[in-house]
Design a protein around this motif. Structure first.
Motif, PDB file in Angstrom:
ATOM      1  N   ILE A 176      -7.693   3.583  -0.902  1.00  0.00           N
ATOM      2  CA  ILE A 176      -6.380   2.990  -0.675  1.00  0.00           C
ATOM      3  C   ILE A 176      -5.736   2.768  -2.038  1.00  0.00           C
ATOM      4  O   ILE A 176      -6.320   2.124  -2.902  1.00  0.00           O
ATOM      5  CB  ILE A 176      -6.497   1.617   0.019  1.00  0.00           C
ATOM      6  N   VAL A 221      -0.308  -0.405   7.251  1.00  0.00           N
ATOM      7  CA  VAL A 221      -1.493  -1.222   6.956  1.00  0.00           C
ATOM      8  C   VAL A 221      -1.054  -2.625   6.531  1.00  0.00           C
ATOM      9  O   VAL A 221      -1.689  -3.619   6.878  1.00  0.00           O
ATOM     10  CB  VAL A 221      -2.366  -0.566   5.860  1.00  0.00           C
ATOM     11  N   LEU A 258      -0.648   7.158   9.058  1.00  0.00           N
ATOM     12  CA  LEU A 258      -0.715   6.512   7.741  1.00  0.00           C
ATOM     13  C   LEU A 258      -0.333   7.458   6.613  1.00  0.00           C
ATOM     14  O   LEU A 258      -0.009   7.022   5.516  1.00  0.00           O
ATOM     15  CB  LEU A 258      -2.116   5.941   7.485  1.00  0.00           C
ATOM     16  N   PRO A 283       2.089   4.582   5.070  1.00  0.00           N
ATOM     17  CA  PRO A 283       0.955   3.739   4.673  1.00  0.00           C
ATOM     18  C   PRO A 283       1.265   2.246   4.789  1.00  0.00           C
ATOM     19  O   PRO A 283       0.350   1.429   4.889  1.00  0.00           O
ATOM     20  CB  PRO A 283       0.696   4.146   3.212  1.00  0.00           C
ATOM     21  N   VAL A 304      -2.952   6.208   1.585  1.00  0.00           N
ATOM     22  CA  VAL A 304      -4.268   6.001   2.195  1.00  0.00           C
ATOM     23  C   VAL A 304      -4.898   7.377   2.345  1.00  0.00           C
ATOM     24  O   VAL A 304      -4.318   8.267   2.970  1.00  0.00           O
ATOM     25  CB  VAL A 304      -4.164   5.310   3.566  1.00  0.00           C
ATOM     26  N   LEU A 348      -8.003   9.455   3.781  1.00  0.00           N
ATOM     27  CA  LEU A 348      -9.034   9.267   4.800  1.00  0.00           C
ATOM     28  C   LEU A 348      -9.831  10.555   5.017  1.00  0.00           C
ATOM     29  O   LEU A 348      -9.364  11.635   4.676  1.00  0.00           O
ATOM     30  CB  LEU A 348      -8.361   8.834   6.118  1.00  0.00           C
ATOM     31  N   ILE A 374       0.851  -1.195   0.000  1.00  0.00           N
ATOM     32  CA  ILE A 374       0.000   0.000   0.000  1.00  0.00           C
ATOM     33  C   ILE A 374       0.886   1.245   0.000  1.00  0.00           C
ATOM     34  O   ILE A 374       1.860   1.341   0.761  1.00  0.00           O
ATOM     35  CB  ILE A 374      -0.953  -0.043   1.213  1.00  0.00           C
ATOM     36  N   MET A 378      -7.475   2.788  10.668  1.00  0.00           N
ATOM     37  CA  MET A 378      -7.701   3.941   9.789  1.00  0.00           C
ATOM     38  C   MET A 378      -8.473   5.076  10.454  1.00  0.00           C
ATOM     39  O   MET A 378      -8.005   6.197  10.493  1.00  0.00           O
ATOM     40  CB  MET A 378      -8.388   3.468   8.522  1.00  0.00           C
ATOM     41  N   SER A 402      -2.689   0.934  -3.772  1.00  0.00           N
ATOM     42  CA  SER A 402      -1.565   0.019  -3.647  1.00  0.00           C
ATOM     43  C   SER A 402      -0.694   0.212  -4.872  1.00  0.00           C
ATOM     44  O   SER A 402      -1.008   1.020  -5.746  1.00  0.00           O
ATOM     45  CB  SER A 402      -2.050  -1.425  -3.535  1.00  0.00           C
TER      46      SER A 402
END
Lengths: 370, 128
Positions: free
Chosen positions: B60, B91, B84, B88, B42, B44, B39, B101, B62
């Protein structure tokens, strides 16, 4: 339909690979280290790739050079024996059938490695376009291919070949014995690093792979899946057929003019490419970067937009992902020529969010030359 | 197939929830992490945002794909894992601990009853 397996499939399983369907093949997308560590291992040490899904063929016969001169945009037929040559295969429209590497073994014998997803199409194309001029022998099903890439790759392979390979220069090949197995070793690759691609019979492939892995592990080397193969080639701005190359775009639009030799040649697609070269292309594959603090990744298929234009879509991203060693996000997009110059600011619609990107020329990552 | 921590609650979309005071902490499961691979980003919501069950509350990225995060229950975001942003990979390495998260204060308590137990989620994953 059951997925096809390479001769190294059992070894991938025992190494903890995550296997995915790749064009009908059950291939490792990553091993236990994961894509980022695998990518860095290739940049810093050495990585092993199973690319046995790729297609291989021999083209042979007294008139094989005529046949190949008709198929290839680059000067393949006239190359010296022992040379590996990257070339495009074009349609009469100038669109790309495939990109591949030809290996000149003799004046009457060439070996070729083609993309896995195009093997059937390419073999049919070779047979159709060279009818009567040469024999086309498909050896894809019995040939394994292992790539060894990274700053430590050459010394590693050379040691397993008893010192017979270090003298091989870039884009040349030789027959070699590696871990006791007779291979075709080519100083080529698809990562932007130095290294070799080794072709051998299927049955011998596990022995070669295991010897390479045993030698690579103490150096910090890793087996590398298709995930990192893609991020590595993108960082080095190497095009991927099906993303950046296809039948609707020409090699000149893709920025591969260096592999198109038009002087006194009449290969399939040459007249269109000659016209395009004289008049200039209208769209071009451009490399772009998205700054790290923008925190966005533009991926295959995302539109490049100009909100002041009507309609606003001016291009399309063909490849994109994180720049694992270079930072931020990177990608390639077809855009109008006026927007393709280095420094141009592009806007990419990333799932409904307009993201700024900057056109950059050349490779995103350049390897240090020692 | 691996098993999942029995003290958590789960959604069929591969998120986990765990009580944290009057809120519930939310993350994604090891199964989701394995599917995504490494990942790299992220995205949020902010503290105080109201989110609705089933709606997208984040994404997310990756190495190879982008995925949406869907709200497991409706509620107000009471905390966001700021770590994060720069890390990241937490995770990947600790999906149930440092890779959490957000924290949510549920507004529809009945929605919590629909969450899956560890056993039920393990069966759900095995059927995939």
């Amino acid at each position: 339909m059951e997925r096809r397996k390479t001769p190294l499939w059992d070894l991938h399983r025992s190494l903890g690979a995550r296997l995915i369907d790749f064009g009908g093949w059950d291939m490792p997308v990553q091993y236990t280290a994961g894509t980022i560590k695998e990518h860095k291992a290739v940049r810093e040490s050495v990585g092993l790739f199973d690319v046995s899904h790729m297609g291989e063929a021999y083209l042979r016969g007294p008139r094989v050079r005529e046949a190949i001169d008709r198929l290839t945009t680059n000067a393949v037929a006239s190359a010296p024996i022992g040379k590996a040559v990257y070339t495009l295969l074009c349609l009469p429209s100038g669109g790309v059938v495939d990109d591949c590497i030809f290996y000149k073994r003799a004046e009457d014998e060439f070996f070729v490695i083609v993309n896995a997803s195009n093997t059937t199409k390419d073999l049919a194309w070779f047979r159709e376009q060279t009818r009567g001029l040469c024999d086309v022998v498909d050896v894809s099903d019995e040939t394994a291919l292992i790539a060894v890439q990274g700053p430590k790759a050459v010394a590693l392979v050379d040691a397993l070949a008893n010192g017979t390979l270090a003298g091989l220069t870039s884009f040349t090949f030789a027959e070699a014995e590696i871990a006791g197995v007779k291979c075709i070793a080519a100083r080529t690759g698809y990562t932007g690093e130095d290294g070799f691609e080794l072709a051998c019979p299927n049955a011998d492939a596990p022995r070669v792979w295991s010897a390479l892995l045993e030698a690579a592990t103490p150096l910090g080397g890793l087996p590398v899946g298709l995930g990192a193969r893609d991020t590595l080639r993108l960082e080095s701005k190497l095009p991927l057929y099906g993303n950046d190359l296809d039948e609707d775009h020409t090699p000149l639009e893709a920025g591969l003019g260096w592999a198109v030799k038009l002087d006194n040649r009449d290969f399939i697609g040459a007249s269109v490419l000659r016209g395009q070269k004289a008049e200039g292309v209208t769209r071009q594959l451009a490399g772009f970067r998205i700054a790290e603090d923008v925190r966005a990744i533009a991926r295959h298929g995302y539109p490049v937009v100009d909100r002041a234009a009507s309609p606003p879509v001016i291009g399309t991203v063909t490849s994109g992902g994180p720049g694992i060693v270079v930072g931020g996000a990177i990608g390639l997009a077809y855009v109008p020529v006026a927007q393709a110059a280095a420094g141009t600011q592009l806007t990419i619609d990333c799932r409904g969010k307009d993201v700024p990107a900057t056109v950059v020329s050349g490779k995103f990552y350049k390897r240090k030359t020692s | 197939m691996s098993s999942f921590p029995p003290d958590l609650r789960y959604t069929p979309d591969h998120e986990w929830l765990k009580p944290a005071g009057s809120s519930w902490r939310v993350g994604i499961t090891q199964f989701a992490v394995d599917q995504l691979g490494d990942i790299t980003l992220v995205d949020l919501p902010k503290e105080g945002d109201l989110i609705t069950k089933g709606q997208r509350f984040g994404t997310i990225e990756s190495v190879k794909s982008v995925s949406d995060l869907y709200a497991p229950v409706s509620g107000k975001v009471t905390a966001v894992n700021a770590e994060l942003k720069d890390a990241p990979e937490l995770v990947n390495t600790e999906p149930y601990v440092k890779g959490w998260m957000i924290e949510l204060q549920p507004t529809e308590k009945a929605e919590l009853d629909e969450l899956l137990s560890g056993d039920a989620y393990t069966k759900h994953v095995a059927a995939q």
